[in-house]
Design a protein around this motif. Structure first.
Motif, PDB file in Angstrom:
ATOM      1  N   GLN A  35      12.036  20.617 -70.865  1.00  0.00           N
ATOM      2  CA  GLN A  35      13.101  20.460 -71.863  1.00  0.00           C
ATOM      3  C   GLN A  35      14.414  21.041 -71.369  1.00  0.00           C
ATOM      4  O   GLN A  35      15.479  20.540 -71.667  1.00  0.00           O
ATOM      5  CB  GLN A  35      12.706  21.157 -73.167  1.00  0.00           C
ATOM      6  CG  GLN A  35      11.805  20.306 -74.030  1.00  0.00           C
ATOM      7  CD  GLN A  35      11.613  20.917 -75.399  1.00  0.00           C
ATOM      8  OE1 GLN A  35      11.830  22.105 -75.591  1.00  0.00           O
ATOM      9  NE2 GLN A  35      11.204  20.113 -76.348  1.00  0.00           N
ATOM     10  N   PHE A  36      14.317  22.142 -70.616  1.00  0.00           N
ATOM     11  CA  PHE A  36      15.529  22.785 -70.118  1.00  0.00           C
ATOM     12  C   PHE A  36      16.180  21.979 -69.007  1.00  0.00           C
ATOM     13  O   PHE A  36      17.382  21.950 -68.872  1.00  0.00           O
ATOM     14  CB  PHE A  36      15.189  24.169 -69.546  1.00  0.00           C
ATOM     15  CG  PHE A  36      15.506  25.289 -70.474  1.00  0.00           C
ATOM     16  CD1 PHE A  36      16.833  25.635 -70.695  1.00  0.00           C
ATOM     17  CD2 PHE A  36      14.511  25.972 -71.130  1.00  0.00           C
ATOM     18  CE1 PHE A  36      17.144  26.668 -71.561  1.00  0.00           C
ATOM     19  CE2 PHE A  36      14.812  27.005 -72.005  1.00  0.00           C
ATOM     20  CZ  PHE A  36      16.133  27.360 -72.219  1.00  0.00           C
ATOM     21  N   MET A  37      15.360  21.325 -68.194  1.00  0.00           N
ATOM     22  CA  MET A  37      15.876  20.765 -66.960  1.00  0.00           C
ATOM     23  C   MET A  37      16.582  19.437 -67.176  1.00  0.00           C
ATOM     24  O   MET A  37      16.406  18.797 -68.196  1.00  0.00           O
ATOM     25  CB  MET A  37      14.753  20.665 -65.950  1.00  0.00           C
ATOM     26  CG  MET A  37      14.422  22.053 -65.432  1.00  0.00           C
ATOM     27  SD  MET A  37      13.411  22.037 -64.005  1.00  0.00           S
ATOM     28  CE  MET A  37      11.840  21.748 -64.716  1.00  0.00           C
ATOM     29  N   PRO A  38      17.438  19.035 -66.201  1.00  0.00           N
ATOM     30  CA  PRO A  38      18.182  17.790 -66.361  1.00  0.00           C
ATOM     31  C   PRO A  38      17.270  16.579 -66.220  1.00  0.00           C
ATOM     32  O   PRO A  38      16.165  16.692 -65.692  1.00  0.00           O
ATOM     33  CB  PRO A  38      19.201  17.840 -65.222  1.00  0.00           C
ATOM     34  CG  PRO A  38      18.590  18.708 -64.190  1.00  0.00           C
ATOM     35  CD  PRO A  38      17.766  19.715 -64.940  1.00  0.00           C
ATOM     36  N   GLY A  39      17.765  15.450 -66.694  1.00  0.00           N
ATOM     37  CA  GLY A  39      17.029  14.190 -66.554  1.00  0.00           C
ATOM     38  C   GLY A  39      16.174  13.908 -67.773  1.00  0.00           C
ATOM     39  O   GLY A  39      16.081  14.731 -68.677  1.00  0.00           O
ATOM     40  N   PRO A  40      15.530  12.728 -67.786  1.00  0.00           N
ATOM     41  CA  PRO A  40      14.680  12.364 -68.923  1.00  0.00           C
ATOM     42  C   PRO A  40      13.543  13.379 -69.041  1.00  0.00           C
ATOM     43  O   PRO A  40      12.829  13.618 -68.076  1.00  0.00           O
ATOM     44  CB  PRO A  40      14.132  10.984 -68.527  1.00  0.00           C
ATOM     45  CG  PRO A  40      14.944  10.524 -67.368  1.00  0.00           C
ATOM     46  CD  PRO A  40      15.521  11.725 -66.714  1.00  0.00           C
ATOM     47  N   SER A  64      17.438  13.802 -60.740  1.00  0.00           N
ATOM     48  CA  SER A  64      16.979  14.887 -61.611  1.00  0.00           C
ATOM     49  C   SER A  64      15.551  15.292 -61.272  1.00  0.00           C
ATOM     50  O   SER A  64      15.220  16.472 -61.263  1.00  0.00           O
ATOM     51  CB  SER A  64      17.108  14.495 -63.078  1.00  0.00           C
ATOM     52  OG  SER A  64      16.244  13.433 -63.381  1.00  0.00           O
ATOM     53  N   LEU A 104      20.009  21.200 -76.177  1.00  0.00           N
ATOM     54  CA  LEU A 104      20.373  22.295 -75.278  1.00  0.00           C
ATOM     55  C   LEU A 104      20.986  23.463 -76.054  1.00  0.00           C
ATOM     56  O   LEU A 104      20.735  24.633 -75.744  1.00  0.00           O
ATOM     57  CB  LEU A 104      21.345  21.786 -74.205  1.00  0.00           C
ATOM     58  CG  LEU A 104      21.584  22.759 -73.058  1.00  0.00           C
ATOM     59  CD1 LEU A 104      20.300  23.023 -72.288  1.00  0.00           C
ATOM     60  CD2 LEU A 104      22.653  22.246 -72.103  1.00  0.00           C
ATOM     61  N   VAL A 125      15.429  17.674 -58.362  1.00  0.00           N
ATOM     62  CA  VAL A 125      15.797  19.029 -58.784  1.00  0.00           C
ATOM     63  C   VAL A 125      14.648  19.686 -59.547  1.00  0.00           C
ATOM     64  O   VAL A 125      14.306  20.849 -59.317  1.00  0.00           O
ATOM     65  CB  VAL A 125      17.074  18.979 -59.664  1.00  0.00           C
ATOM     66  CG1 VAL A 125      17.327  20.322 -60.325  1.00  0.00           C
ATOM     67  CG2 VAL A 125      18.264  18.557 -58.831  1.00  0.00           C
ATOM     68  N   SER A 166      22.391  16.528 -67.060  1.00  0.00           N
ATOM     69  CA  SER A 166      21.836  16.372 -68.405  1.00  0.00           C
ATOM     70  C   SER A 166      20.798  17.445 -68.720  1.00  0.00           C
ATOM     71  O   SER A 166      19.669  17.128 -69.075  1.00  0.00           O
ATOM     72  CB  SER A 166      21.227  14.988 -68.569  1.00  0.00           C
ATOM     73  OG  SER A 166      20.167  14.821 -67.653  1.00  0.00           O
ATOM     74  N   PHE A 167      21.188  18.700 -68.594  1.00  0.00           N
ATOM     75  CA  PHE A 167      20.279  19.785 -68.957  1.00  0.00           C
ATOM     76  C   PHE A 167      19.899  19.635 -70.423  1.00  0.00           C
ATOM     77  O   PHE A 167      20.765  19.453 -71.264  1.00  0.00           O
ATOM     78  CB  PHE A 167      20.936  21.140 -68.707  1.00  0.00           C
ATOM     79  CG  PHE A 167      21.063  21.453 -67.246  1.00  0.00           C
ATOM     80  CD1 PHE A 167      20.013  22.022 -66.555  1.00  0.00           C
ATOM     81  CD2 PHE A 167      22.219  21.120 -66.558  1.00  0.00           C
ATOM     82  CE1 PHE A 167      20.111  22.275 -65.200  1.00  0.00           C
ATOM     83  CE2 PHE A 167      22.324  21.368 -65.199  1.00  0.00           C
ATOM     84  CZ  PHE A 167      21.266  21.944 -64.520  1.00  0.00           C
ATOM     85  N   SER A 169      22.777  12.272 -64.808  1.00  0.00           N
ATOM     86  CA  SER A 169      21.375  12.661 -64.807  1.00  0.00           C
ATOM     87  C   SER A 169      21.215  14.101 -64.323  1.00  0.00           C
ATOM     88  O   SER A 169      20.446  14.890 -64.888  1.00  0.00           O
ATOM     89  CB  SER A 169      20.593  11.687 -63.928  1.00  0.00           C
ATOM     90  OG  SER A 169      19.426  12.283 -63.434  1.00  0.00           O
ATOM     91  N   LEU A 170      21.980  14.461 -63.302  1.00  0.00           N
ATOM     92  CA  LEU A 170      21.902  15.832 -62.769  1.00  0.00           C
ATOM     93  C   LEU A 170      22.487  16.851 -63.737  1.00  0.00           C
ATOM     94  O   LEU A 170      22.122  18.019 -63.723  1.00  0.00           O
ATOM     95  CB  LEU A 170      22.639  15.911 -61.441  1.00  0.00           C
ATOM     96  CG  LEU A 170      21.875  15.395 -60.231  1.00  0.00           C
ATOM     97  CD1 LEU A 170      22.753  15.442 -58.992  1.00  0.00           C
ATOM     98  CD2 LEU A 170      20.613  16.207 -60.012  1.00  0.00           C
ATOM     99  N   SER A 219      10.596  14.560 -66.317  1.00  0.00           N
ATOM    100  CA  SER A 219      10.531  15.932 -65.799  1.00  0.00           C
ATOM    101  C   SER A 219       9.151  16.532 -66.048  1.00  0.00           C
ATOM    102  O   SER A 219       8.581  17.197 -65.184  1.00  0.00           O
ATOM    103  CB  SER A 219      11.583  16.818 -66.472  1.00  0.00           C
ATOM    104  OG  SER A 219      12.858  16.266 -66.315  1.00  0.00           O
TER     105      SER A 219
END
Lengths: 177, 204
Positions: free
Chosen positions: B76-81, A91, B182, A94, A21-22, A18-19, B85
């Motif tokens: 969209q850029f950041m991690p996780g679903p 995530s 990405l 962050v 998964s950019f 998850s961390l 986000s």
């Protein structure tokens, strides 16, 4: 196969993925599939595909639900909840911190430029996501008509999108698609 | 959506959301943030983006089209679903940390329970033809809703051919070349931002 060790190992793996998964969870799905199907044999390939299909058609956060079904298979309800938390907890923490930094420089001239540059690419990707979904769900021209009608509803009317979903489901149930 | 055509036009023609905030921002109470995201989570077939846009921009008018697109880019850029986000970003923009927590709770807790329950049911009856056909129809409609929402987000940029070109390029790379999200972002955004900087330097 509901052994606690497997659940813990899966949860930790998900938290790390998850961390990393950019760009979103779909970017790490191939890695996840290797881990749960090939390496550990916790779920079958068919299960994995079924989970993916089902979460597209139920309401709720679909990638979090996808991970929950894998967790459910490995460790029951506790596994499902642990995997859901692992998918968004790290995530989102962050994301909150990064958003704070981003927000601090909102008025900066460079950020206005970055925003203007980012938006078109982002929007192109949203439309692409819709087209990919249409491609995955199409069974011929009647489904494409449903897709086009739903698109027109969003663009040209103020009706609730729920009507499109209900109509689509009803046409399907009546075997018209 | 009670926005007048005139107001929509005004928002649509601005190049950036910042100056328009005062026009359309509505104060957001924590309880209504929770309710809005509960609504988004419950209705969000095939991802919550369509509903997030409808509720946050259209009905509640908490954010302008541009601000929504901005937070979506960030998410969209950041991690996780991505949609989780986006939820955190919108909640944080509206009400700081409490806003982010409340939005996330609204979006996830109850919708997760319902989605999980329905999903378990569906997985048990995967061979039911009527059920499978219904779901095909629902996801075909959901796909159209997503395309329509994307086109709506594109409307404010319709006067900038270069922006339309980058949107088309991103679409083509994702759909036809099948690049992961990405990869598309990393390949196109430097060019797109450089173009915006060049144009920004020349614009009055």
């Amino acid at each position: 196969m509901s052994e606690p060790a497997a659940t813990v190992s899966l949860t930790v793996h998900l938290g790390v993925l998850s961390l990393l998964s950019f760009g979103g969870i779909p970017t790490v799905l191939p890695d996840l599939r290797d881990f749960v199907v090939a390496t550990n044999g916790w779920v079958s390939d068919r299960d994995f595909a079924n989970f993916f299909a089902v979460v597209q058609s139920v309401p709720g956060p679909n990638m979090i639900l996808m991970m929950s079904f894998i967790g459910w298979k490995v460790g029951g309800l506790a596994g499902a909840i642990a995997c859901a938390l692992a998918t968004f907890g790290p995530s989102c923490t962050v994301v909150f911190v990064i958003h704070g930094l981003w927000d601090r420089f909102r008025a900066a001239p460079w950020q206005r430029i970055v925003r203007r540059g980012l938006a078109p690419v982002t929007i192109g990707l949203v439309i692409a996501g819709g087209i990919a979904m249409a491609g995955a769900s199409t069974t011929g021209w009647p489904t494409l008509v449903v897709t086009a009608a739903a698109m027109a509803l969003v663009l040209g009317t103020r009706l609730s999108p729920l009507w499109a979903l209900i109509a689509g489901g009803a046409f399907g149930a009546l075997d018209l698609l | 959506m009670g926005r007048s055509a005139l107001e929509e036009n005004k928002v649509g023609h601005s190049s950036d959301g910042v100056t328009d905030d005062a026009l359309i921002m509505r104060p957001a109470g924590l309880l209504s943030v929770f309710g809005a995201f509960l609504n988004i989570g419950l209705c969000g077939f095939g991802g919550g983006l369509v509903w997030a846009h409808r509720v946050v921009v259209g009905r509640r008018r908490w954010l302008s089209e541009q601000e929504f697109a901005e937070l979506l880019s960030l998410a969209q850029f950041m991690p996780g679903p991505n949609i989780a986000s986006l939820t955190v970003c919108i909640g944080a923009r509206l009400r700081g940390l409490p806003g982010a927590l409340v939005a996330l709770a609204g979006f996830i807790v109850i919708p997760w329970m319902i989605g999980f329950g329905l999903g378990v049911l569906l997985l048990r009856h995967a061979d039911n033809v009527v059920l499978a056909n219904t779901l095909t129809g629902v996801s075909a409609a959901a796909a159209g809703l997503m395309i329509g929402t994307g086109l709506r987000l594109l409307l404010p940029h319709r006067t900038r051919p270069i922006a339309l070109m980058f949107a088309a390029l991103a679409l083509a790379l994702a759909v036809f070349a099948k690049w992961p999200l990405l990869a598309v972002l990393l390949a196109l955004t430097p060019l797109s931002i450089a173009t915006a900087a060049y144009q920004g330097g020349r614009a009055p």
